[in-house]
Design a protein around this motif. Sequence first.
Motif, short mmCIF file in Angstrom:
data_model
loop_
_atom_site.label_atom_id
_atom_site.label_comp_id
_atom_site.label_asym_id
_atom_site.label_seq_id
_atom_site.Cartn_x
_atom_site.Cartn_y
_atom_site.Cartn_z
N SER A 207 26.83 34.37 69.57
CA SER A 207 25.55 33.70 70.14
C SER A 207 25.30 33.25 71.42
O SER A 207 26.49 32.67 72.17
CB SER A 207 25.28 32.47 69.17
OG SER A 207 24.36 31.54 69.55
N ASP B 158 24.32 30.95 73.14
CA ASP B 158 23.88 29.21 72.78
C ASP B 158 24.17 28.56 74.49
O ASP B 158 24.25 29.21 75.34
CB ASP B 158 25.27 28.40 72.13
CG ASP B 158 26.64 28.82 72.47
OD1 ASP B 158 26.89 29.19 73.60
OD2 ASP B 158 27.50 28.88 71.59
N ASN C 230 16.51 30.87 69.79
CA ASN C 230 17.04 29.63 69.39
C ASN C 230 17.53 28.63 70.68
O ASN C 230 17.04 27.53 70.62
CB ASN C 230 18.17 29.64 68.37
CG ASN C 230 17.66 30.37 67.12
OD1 ASN C 230 16.29 30.28 67.00
ND2 ASN C 230 18.50 31.02 66.37
N TRP C 231 18.25 29.16 71.82
CA TRP C 231 18.82 28.70 72.72
C TRP C 231 17.61 27.99 73.56
O TRP C 231 17.38 26.98 73.91
CB TRP C 231 19.69 29.41 73.74
CG TRP C 231 19.84 28.66 74.84
CD1 TRP C 231 20.83 27.59 75.23
CD2 TRP C 231 19.25 29.30 76.29
NE1 TRP C 231 20.65 27.34 76.61
CE2 TRP C 231 19.74 28.19 77.29
CE3 TRP C 231 18.15 30.05 76.45
CZ2 TRP C 231 19.26 28.26 78.56
CZ3 TRP C 231 17.86 30.05 78.03
CH2 TRP C 231 18.42 29.28 78.84
#
Length: 361
Positions: A168, A170, A204-205
């Motif tokens: 991910s 992130d 999403n980040w």
Amino acid sequence: MNLPRIDIDLEKIAHNVQQLKKLYGSKGIDIIGVTKVVGGNPIIADILVKNGIEILADSRISNIIKMRKAGIRAQYMLLRTPALSQVQEVVIHTHISLNSELAVLKKLSEYASRNHIIHKVILMVELGDLREGIMPSEMNAIVKEVLNMEGLALMGIGTNLACFGGISPDADKMNELSSIAIRLEEKFKITLAMVSGGNSANYNWFTSSKDVGRINSFRLGESIFLGKEALCRKTIPGLFTDIFTLMAEVIEAKRKPSQPYGEVYQNASGDIPSSKNKGLMDRAILAIGTQDVVISGITPKQNVAILGASSDHIVVDNTKAKLKLGDAVAFNLNYSALSRALNAQHISKNSINFHECASIL
């Protein structure tokens, strides 16, 4: 138009581009349009450019040549790190390339300087996904050499996550990339024009981050063309997910046993098939197969179930749909299926809503 074919809604592509530019632009991030999934289709590339995409990125130089020959005016980025054997083509046909090998950078420099060309390079940083990238501990040494190479301009750094190892992008990864960019700028007294944080997996980040740091660029394909983020494949609000529809024709519709009969060996795919006996059933054969599309990545819009496929055929349970010879079955596609289908020469590509989207801006 002949079947099989893919219907492509250009107006919906234009909409998705505009929405994504607005979304990511709200925090100062530009988007690059990734054209590899559409095989460098010039009509689609033209829609991207007309709706504000300035850089088109592709993994294959042949696709870039196709778009340039069609007169699509953009900056062209080679996504896949260059092979030594294609250095000349990279310099001639692209403006920017992603790099991780010093030997390739030296060859790019030699050819570019010899031909009085300035080629822009992005140095890819390895942050854990274990595809392409320079280890962070080696970045200083590589940057020092690149800054002294004639014919090359260090445009920035980037990373790739979620594609190979599923890692991910992130906050920790993006903070690390930002920190590397800041450290390089301070050490070498330079300004990196591009810090490319990744791809459609970065949604999403982005939405959860108040501060994106030095990240100012994403390379987007799946979000533009399928309206989804690439970590969990969830729909991005406000985007179309039905831009592409695959159509395949029924070439046989018969009532047959539900289970093959005879001694079982490997099928055309090298598998030993197994099935349950459900008695007689209505079955249909479609004129498309694994050579054309990733079967696991397509979902029928009609009430049929895929029973299996060979290189040229898909067999479906026709019990509920009652398809007839000559009927067409429509499918949604995921990214892998879309990529193979749009690059398959035997599938027709049918652009719709062309005039409507040409004047959107």
